[in-house]
Design a protein around this motif. Structure first.
Motif, PDB file in Angstrom:
ATOM      1  N   TYR A 296       0.856  -1.109  -0.003  1.00  0.00           N
ATOM      2  CA  TYR A 296      -0.033  -0.012   0.006  1.00  0.00           C
ATOM      3  C   TYR A 296       0.972   1.416   0.038  1.00  0.00           C
ATOM      4  O   TYR A 296       1.866   1.436   0.811  1.00  0.00           O
ATOM      5  N   GLU A 307       0.930  -3.730   4.914  1.00  0.00           N
ATOM      6  CA  GLU A 307      -0.405  -3.968   5.690  1.00  0.00           C
ATOM      7  C   GLU A 307      -1.222  -2.659   5.297  1.00  0.00           C
ATOM      8  O   GLU A 307      -0.720  -1.593   5.478  1.00  0.00           O
ATOM      9  N   HIS A 308      -2.420  -2.760   5.366  1.00  0.00           N
ATOM     10  CA  HIS A 308      -3.416  -1.627   5.545  1.00  0.00           C
ATOM     11  C   HIS A 308      -3.491  -1.031   6.794  1.00  0.00           C
ATOM     12  O   HIS A 308      -3.544  -1.727   7.811  1.00  0.00           O
ATOM     13  N   HIS A 309      -3.391   0.531   6.699  1.00  0.00           N
ATOM     14  CA  HIS A 309      -3.465   1.210   7.892  1.00  0.00           C
ATOM     15  C   HIS A 309      -4.289   2.036   7.869  1.00  0.00           C
ATOM     16  O   HIS A 309      -4.915   2.528   6.765  1.00  0.00           O
ATOM     17  N   PHE A 319      -6.328   7.413   5.853  1.00  0.00           N
ATOM     18  CA  PHE A 319      -6.408   6.214   4.635  1.00  0.00           C
ATOM     19  C   PHE A 319      -8.133   5.895   4.797  1.00  0.00           C
ATOM     20  O   PHE A 319      -8.744   5.760   5.686  1.00  0.00           O
ATOM     21  N   GLN A 321     -10.866   2.862   3.190  1.00  0.00           N
ATOM     22  CA  GLN A 321     -11.141   1.283   3.322  1.00  0.00           C
ATOM     23  C   GLN A 321     -10.106   0.691   2.166  1.00  0.00           C
ATOM     24  O   GLN A 321     -10.226   1.381   1.093  1.00  0.00           O
ATOM     25  N   PRO A 322      -9.860  -0.564   2.237  1.00  0.00           N
ATOM     26  CA  PRO A 322      -9.210  -1.225   1.136  1.00  0.00           C
ATOM     27  C   PRO A 322     -10.233  -1.365   0.116  1.00  0.00           C
ATOM     28  O   PRO A 322     -11.416  -1.469   0.452  1.00  0.00           O
TER      29      PRO A 322
END
Length: 344
Positions: A296, A307-309, A319, A321-322
């Motif tokens: 990301y 990883e998504h944060h 950020f 949402q994925p």
């Protein structure tokens, strides 16, 4: 023939070089190499490096050479040719060698004392980011010393593995060198290739080489000097020694590798230099310092995460949402039978 790209008003001469040599002195790497009988010892490595430095001065006495030791916790300038003389000591060795070895011994001892408690962390990489920054600062100081200066380049002789925690600092140094038109040459003597140095040489237009036979390291460093350099120094007292050096290099087992790191930037345009087989462009994440293939990226500061944060740890941007979670939420909102709002 046009010279290599640079600032024309600040060139001292097309054959005079400012060579910054970054020598890896990491005690973890050389301790492992000493346990392996097939690896190059640190004393043999230094003998190759000293012979290479001598050949640089032999090509042109106006060449400026600076050696920076890259340790585990620190880096230090251990030799500057502008501050030393070529007199012979009582031991029969040039004084420049004695001063370099003395400074290097002090640095290695201090660095080894500092890293005794750090071996448990599992990090065995050298402080390459610090030595690159120091070399670039020295080059900028030379740039500001006057309108004339030699052509600068950096040679990294690295054996330790890459340190992902230094990714940001090393990439900043690489882009700074590219902006200043300073090529970064890389000679990797470790067991694995260096992704950082591959990118550094590729981006700055330098030469990347991993010698197959470390016993012939000197031949790889300064194997065959260009014919332009030969004609320039024939009037010097060392012409005969230079010719003997060239003949010895031609008859060595590494003679197929021509003019690698000893040539100046002006001569490289007419020489066939080694080309990289492949460059590893993978980046390291900012959160866990791991090398990743996909991740990301923050759209504001371009920080990379594995990883998504919810929030960027670098610039603080929030950020969303994925993409996978967002698509699920859209499908729930658009369930069959749900009324649609009329268009305005």
């Amino acid at each position: 023939m046009s010279p290599a790209p640079s600032v024309a008003s600040k060139l001292y001469a097309d054959d005079v070089s400012l060579l910054m040599v970054l020598v890896d002195t990491n005690p973890f790497f050389w301790g492992t190499a000493a346990a392996n009988s097939s690896s190059l010892s640190f004393s043999s490595f230094l003998s190759h490096v000293l012979a290479f430095l001598n050949s640089i001065h032999l090509v042109n006495q106006l060449n400026h050479v600076v050696v920076i030791a890259t340790g585990f916790n620190s880096c230090q300038c251990v030799y500057d040719s502008s501050e030393t003389t070529n007199r012979i000591s009582d031991d029969g060795l040039p004084a420049v060698y004695l001063k370099l070895l003395h400074n290097l011994e002090e640095f290695v001892n201090n660095d080894e004392k500092m890293c005794k408690n750090d071996f448990q962390t599992g990090l065995t990489s050298s402080l390459l980011s610090g030595s690159l920054s120091m070399a670039l600062c020295y080059i900028q100081r030379v740039f500001r010393s006057g309108p004339l200066h030699p052509q600068p380049r950096i040679l990294c002789i690295q054996g330790s593995p890459d340190g992902p925690e230094q990714y940001v600092a090393i990439m900043n140094s690489i882009f700074s060198a590219q902006r200043s038109m300073v090529p970064i040459d890389s000679c990797v003597i470790g067991a694995q290739h260096s992704a950082f140095l591959q990118q550094a040489s590729y981006i700055t237009g330098g030469v990347y080489l991993k010698p197959q036979h470390l016993d012939g390291l000197f031949q790889y460093l300064s194997m065959v000097l260009s014919f332009n350099d030969m004609t320039l120094i024939l009037h010097e007292m060392q012409a005969f020694l230079f010719l003997c050096l060239a003949v010895w290099a031609l008859t060595s087992t590494c003679s197929q590798m021509q003019t690698v790191f000893a040539t100046d930037l002006h001569s490289r345009s007419v020489l066939q230099l080694p080309k990289p087989v492949g460059v590893d462009f993978r980046a390291s994440c900012f959160c866990h310092k791991n090398t990743i293939d996909m991740g990301y990226i923050c759209s504001v500061c371009l920080s990379i995460f594995c990883e998504h944060h919810k929030k960027c740890s670098t610039c603080g941007s929030v950020f969303g949402q994925p993409q996978a979670d967002a698509s699920k939420a859209d499908r729930k909102r658009k369930a069959p039978g749900s009324p649609r709002h009329p268009r305005a």
